[in-house]
Scaffold this motif. Structure first.
Motif, PDB file in Angstrom:
ATOM      1  N   PRO A  26       0.818  -1.220   0.000  1.00  0.00           N
ATOM      2  CA  PRO A  26       0.000   0.000   0.000  1.00  0.00           C
ATOM      3  C   PRO A  26       0.847   1.264   0.000  1.00  0.00           C
ATOM      4  O   PRO A  26       0.501   2.246  -0.679  1.00  0.00           O
ATOM      5  N   LEU A  27       1.949   1.261   0.749  1.00  0.00           N
ATOM      6  CA  LEU A  27       2.839   2.418   0.775  1.00  0.00           C
ATOM      7  C   LEU A  27       3.449   2.666  -0.592  1.00  0.00           C
ATOM      8  O   LEU A  27       3.516   3.807  -1.064  1.00  0.00           O
ATOM      9  N   TYR A  28       3.885   1.586  -1.255  1.00  0.00           N
ATOM     10  CA  TYR A  28       4.475   1.723  -2.590  1.00  0.00           C
ATOM     11  C   TYR A  28       3.450   2.246  -3.601  1.00  0.00           C
ATOM     12  O   TYR A  28       3.781   3.076  -4.451  1.00  0.00           O
ATOM     13  N   ILE A  29       2.214   1.770  -3.493  1.00  0.00           N
ATOM     14  CA  ILE A  29       1.146   2.249  -4.386  1.00  0.00           C
ATOM     15  C   ILE A  29       0.924   3.746  -4.184  1.00  0.00           C
ATOM     16  O   ILE A  29       0.763   4.505  -5.148  1.00  0.00           O
ATOM     17  N   LEU A  30       0.911   4.161  -2.935  1.00  0.00           N
ATOM     18  CA  LEU A  30       0.740   5.581  -2.618  1.00  0.00           C
ATOM     19  C   LEU A  30       1.894   6.410  -3.175  1.00  0.00           C
ATOM     20  O   LEU A  30       1.679   7.492  -3.745  1.00  0.00           O
ATOM     21  N   LEU A  31       3.116   5.912  -3.033  1.00  0.00           N
ATOM     22  CA  LEU A  31       4.286   6.626  -3.549  1.00  0.00           C
ATOM     23  C   LEU A  31       4.256   6.720  -5.073  1.00  0.00           C
ATOM     24  O   LEU A  31       4.653   7.742  -5.651  1.00  0.00           O
ATOM     25  N   ILE A  32       3.781   5.665  -5.729  1.00  0.00           N
ATOM     26  CA  ILE A  32       3.643   5.692  -7.189  1.00  0.00           C
ATOM     27  C   ILE A  32       2.660   6.777  -7.601  1.00  0.00           C
ATOM     28  O   ILE A  32       2.918   7.541  -8.540  1.00  0.00           O
ATOM     29  N   PHE A  33       1.552   6.859  -6.890  1.00  0.00           N
ATOM     30  CA  PHE A  33       0.540   7.868  -7.216  1.00  0.00           C
ATOM     31  C   PHE A  33       1.098   9.278  -7.032  1.00  0.00           C
ATOM     32  O   PHE A  33       0.867  10.164  -7.873  1.00  0.00           O
ATOM     33  N   ILE A  34       1.838   9.494  -5.954  1.00  0.00           N
ATOM     34  CA  ILE A  34       2.456  10.810  -5.716  1.00  0.00           C
ATOM     35  C   ILE A  34       3.453  11.127  -6.820  1.00  0.00           C
ATOM     36  O   ILE A  34       3.517  12.260  -7.327  1.00  0.00           O
ATOM     37  N   ALA A  35       4.254  10.116  -7.220  1.00  0.00           N
ATOM     38  CA  ALA A  35       5.234  10.314  -8.293  1.00  0.00           C
ATOM     39  C   ALA A  35       4.545  10.662  -9.607  1.00  0.00           C
ATOM     40  O   ALA A  35       5.033  11.514 -10.373  1.00  0.00           O
TER      41      ALA A  35
END
Length: 259
Positions: A26-35
């Motif tokens: 979930p953290l990685y998904i969130l970081l992808i969205f921010i990127a």
């Protein structure tokens, strides 16, 4: 150490590893969205200069730049998110109880489109009557102009964007909060964050109502495909309406003349 003990140790290590992966995804998904949201800033100048070099005027070059950057960043973000999810088999296993069948989930997704659209109409009426906010979305108008210049941007707006947003706002934000708090608080927070990210604070109520309905759909079926279908249909309907607005207005004028 006997064979059974070794087997138990192996399963224990696998469980710990799977648990860590489940927390990180979930953290990685969130970081992808921010990127995806921030990455275009790095490429605006060189991309704009490229289109200028192709003989485009400033307005067309700017629209082409925004359109293609949306396509590439959202497309890459979508692929990266799918790779992570495919590697984490437990990513969507956050619900207690039985999930809805696939056909039922799809049916609720289609119905969800009408629920979201109805909720937006009510929210828009409240904005006009109680707060005097003029109808119409500047964000939608800007996106429509991009799609007119870069048709491929339609794929990002109607598919990549809704899928990424549902993964973030429904699975990561709402899903995570729902496990530690309660449905109502998780729904309110995820809907508010969903509204704020669109940066149209004058229409906060419309985006908030949309987030509420989409969270309800996810809770109802326990399948992320349900809010994704509703979100994709909503964006598709809005884009079709906006891109054909002139034809629709001409058709209505012809009807008036006939009467």
């Amino acid at each position: 150490m006997n064979i059974k003990a070794k087997a138990d140790t192996g399963r224990s290590k696998y469980s710990v590893k799977a648990s860590r992966k489940g927390k990180r995804t979930p953290l990685y998904i969130l970081l992808i969205f921010i990127a995806v949201q921030l990455a275009p800033i790095l490429f605006i100048t060189p991309t704009l200069n490229y289109f200028r070099g192709q003989g485009m005027d400033q307005a067309t070059a700017a629209a082409s730049t925004s359109g293609w950057l949306i396509v590439w960043t959202m497309g890459i973000g979508f692929i990266a998110a799918m790779i992570l999810i495919l590697r984490d088999k437990q990513f969507f296993n956050i619900w207690k109880g039985k999930k809805a069948g696939l056909l039922e989930a799809i049916g609720w997704g289609v119905l969800g489109f009408f629920l979201v659209y109805f909720a937006q109409i009510i929210a828009a009426l409240i904005e006009v009557e109680l707060f005097g906010i003029a109808p119409g979305s500047q964000n939608t108008a800007s996106i429509t102009k991009l799609v007119e210049v870069v048709p491929w941007a339609l794929l990002a707006v109607v598919f990549f964007g809704p899928v990424l947003e549902e993964l973030v706002f429904r699975r990561v934000v709402f899903g995570s909060l729902n496990q530690t708090t309660n449905f109502f608080l998780a729904t309110a927070v995820s809907a508010l964050v969903f509204a704020a990210v669109h940066l149209e604070f004058s229409h906060l109520l419309i985006y908030f109502s949309t987030g509420l309905v989409l969270a309800f759909l996810y809770q109802k079926t326990k399948r992320i495909i349900t809010p994704i279908i509703a979100h994709v249909m909503l964006n598709g309907f809005v884009m079709i309406a906006q891109l054909n607005m002139e034809k629709l207005e001409n058709f209505l004028k012809q009807l008036e003349q006939m009467q």
